[in-house]
Design a protein around this motif. Structure first.
Motif, PDB file in Angstrom:
ATOM      1  N   TRP A 133      27.927  11.563  65.981  1.00 21.84           N
ATOM      2  CA  TRP A 133      27.262  11.312  66.174  1.00 21.84           C
ATOM      3  C   TRP A 133      26.016  11.197  65.189  1.00 21.84           C
ATOM      4  N   ILE A 134      26.137  12.372  64.621  1.00 25.50           N
ATOM      5  CA  ILE A 134      25.138  12.771  63.760  1.00 25.50           C
ATOM      6  C   ILE A 134      25.578  12.147  62.639  1.00 25.50           C
ATOM      7  N   LEU A 135      26.544  12.118  62.212  1.00 27.45           N
ATOM      8  CA  LEU A 135      27.203  11.244  60.844  1.00 27.45           C
ATOM      9  C   LEU A 135      26.499   9.402  61.086  1.00 27.45           C
ATOM     10  N   LEU A 136      26.856   9.359  62.681  1.00 29.59           N
ATOM     11  CA  LEU A 136      26.410   7.675  62.596  1.00 29.59           C
ATOM     12  C   LEU A 136      24.732   7.473  62.152  1.00 29.59           C
ATOM     13  N   ALA A 137      24.259   8.628  62.749  1.00 31.87           N
ATOM     14  CA  ALA A 137      22.840   8.893  62.773  1.00 31.87           C
ATOM     15  C   ALA A 137      22.635   8.765  61.181  1.00 31.87           C
ATOM     16  N   PHE A 138      23.453   9.849  60.956  1.00 30.51           N
ATOM     17  CA  PHE A 138      22.599   9.121  58.792  1.00 30.51           C
ATOM     18  C   PHE A 138      23.113   7.969  58.056  1.00 30.51           C
ATOM     19  N   ILE A 139      24.229   7.596  58.308  1.00 30.15           N
ATOM     20  CA  ILE A 139      24.343   6.062  57.411  1.00 30.15           C
ATOM     21  C   ILE A 139      23.471   5.393  58.473  1.00 30.15           C
ATOM     22  N   SER A 140      22.721   5.655  60.031  1.00 28.28           N
ATOM     23  CA  SER A 140      21.616   4.571  60.383  1.00 28.28           C
ATOM     24  C   SER A 140      20.683   4.621  59.214  1.00 28.28           C
ATOM     25  N   PHE A 141      20.332   6.103  59.360  1.00 28.11           N
ATOM     26  CA  PHE A 141      19.010   6.078  58.176  1.00 28.11           C
ATOM     27  C   PHE A 141      19.506   5.435  57.473  1.00 28.11           C
ATOM     28  N   ILE A 142      20.057   6.173  56.564  1.00 28.15           N
ATOM     29  CA  ILE A 142      20.379   4.656  55.448  1.00 28.15           C
ATOM     30  C   ILE A 142      20.124   3.927  54.696  1.00 28.15           C
ATOM     31  N   ILE A 143      20.801   2.919  56.208  1.00 24.33           N
ATOM     32  CA  ILE A 143      20.570   1.546  55.634  1.00 24.33           C
ATOM     33  C   ILE A 143      19.238   1.100  56.203  1.00 24.33           C
ATOM     34  N   PHE A 144      18.784   2.003  57.046  1.00 23.51           N
ATOM     35  CA  PHE A 144      17.654   1.805  57.326  1.00 23.51           C
ATOM     36  C   PHE A 144      16.100   2.187  56.268  1.00 23.51           C
ATOM     37  N   ILE A 145      16.649   2.689  55.833  1.00 24.12           N
ATOM     38  CA  ILE A 145      15.634   3.384  54.222  1.00 24.12           C
ATOM     39  C   ILE A 145      15.957   2.236  53.301  1.00 24.12           C
ATOM     40  N   ALA A 146      16.956   1.742  53.577  1.00 27.59           N
ATOM     41  CA  ALA A 146      17.800   0.586  52.273  1.00 27.59           C
ATOM     42  C   ALA A 146      16.958  -0.876  52.114  1.00 27.59           C
ATOM     43  N   SER A 147      16.660  -1.130  53.768  1.00 27.27           N
ATOM     44  CA  SER A 147      16.633  -2.229  54.629  1.00 27.27           C
ATOM     45  C   SER A 147      15.063  -2.234  54.254  1.00 27.27           C
ATOM     46  N   ILE A 148      14.450  -1.256  54.663  1.00 24.22           N
ATOM     47  CA  ILE A 148      13.219  -1.269  54.142  1.00 24.22           C
ATOM     48  C   ILE A 148      12.703  -1.378  52.506  1.00 24.22           C
ATOM     49  N   LYS A 149      13.606  -0.784  51.695  1.00 21.69           N
ATOM     50  CA  LYS A 149      13.541  -0.741  50.252  1.00 21.69           C
ATOM     51  C   LYS A 149      13.320  -2.257  49.767  1.00 21.69           C
ATOM     52  N   TRP A 150      14.438  -2.828  50.681  1.00 24.76           N
ATOM     53  CA  TRP A 150      14.753  -4.849  50.244  1.00 24.76           C
ATOM     54  C   TRP A 150      13.758  -5.740  51.290  1.00 24.76           C
ATOM     55  N   PHE A 151      12.813  -5.117  52.146  1.00 27.71           N
ATOM     56  CA  PHE A 151      12.170  -5.895  52.226  1.00 27.71           C
ATOM     57  C   PHE A 151      11.243  -6.111  51.445  1.00 27.71           C
ATOM     58  N   PHE A 152      10.781  -4.916  51.530  1.00 26.27           N
ATOM     59  CA  PHE A 152       8.908  -4.580  50.407  1.00 26.27           C
ATOM     60  C   PHE A 152       9.170  -5.077  49.279  1.00 26.27           C
ATOM     61  N   LYS A 153      11.011  -5.303  48.520  1.00 24.03           N
ATOM     62  CA  LYS A 153      11.175  -5.803  47.548  1.00 24.03           C
ATOM     63  C   LYS A 153       9.937  -6.817  46.800  1.00 24.03           C
TER      64      LYS A 153
END
Length: 61
Positions: free
Chosen positions: A41-61
């Protein structure tokens, strides 16, 4: 670039290393299940956080 002896050493080293890691993991499997229960669950949370950060970067590009 590499000599034949270096290739043979590299391949043999990789094979022996993989076998040693597999053997060690199998030997410690009981301890892993006991002490690291729920760590997926910690691994899934970490991967989700990285995807979230990448999607924010892509959204505001």
């Amino acid at each position: 670039m590499f000599t034949k002896g270096q290739w043979v050493f590299g391949i043999l080293f990789a094979v022996v290393f993989i076998i040693a890691i597999f053997y060690t993991y199998r030997r410690d499997l009981k301890l892993h299940k006991k002490y690291y229960k729920g760590s997926v669950w910690i691994l899934l949370a970490f991967i989700s956080f990285i995807i979230f950060i990448a999607s924010i970067k892509w959204f505001f590009k």
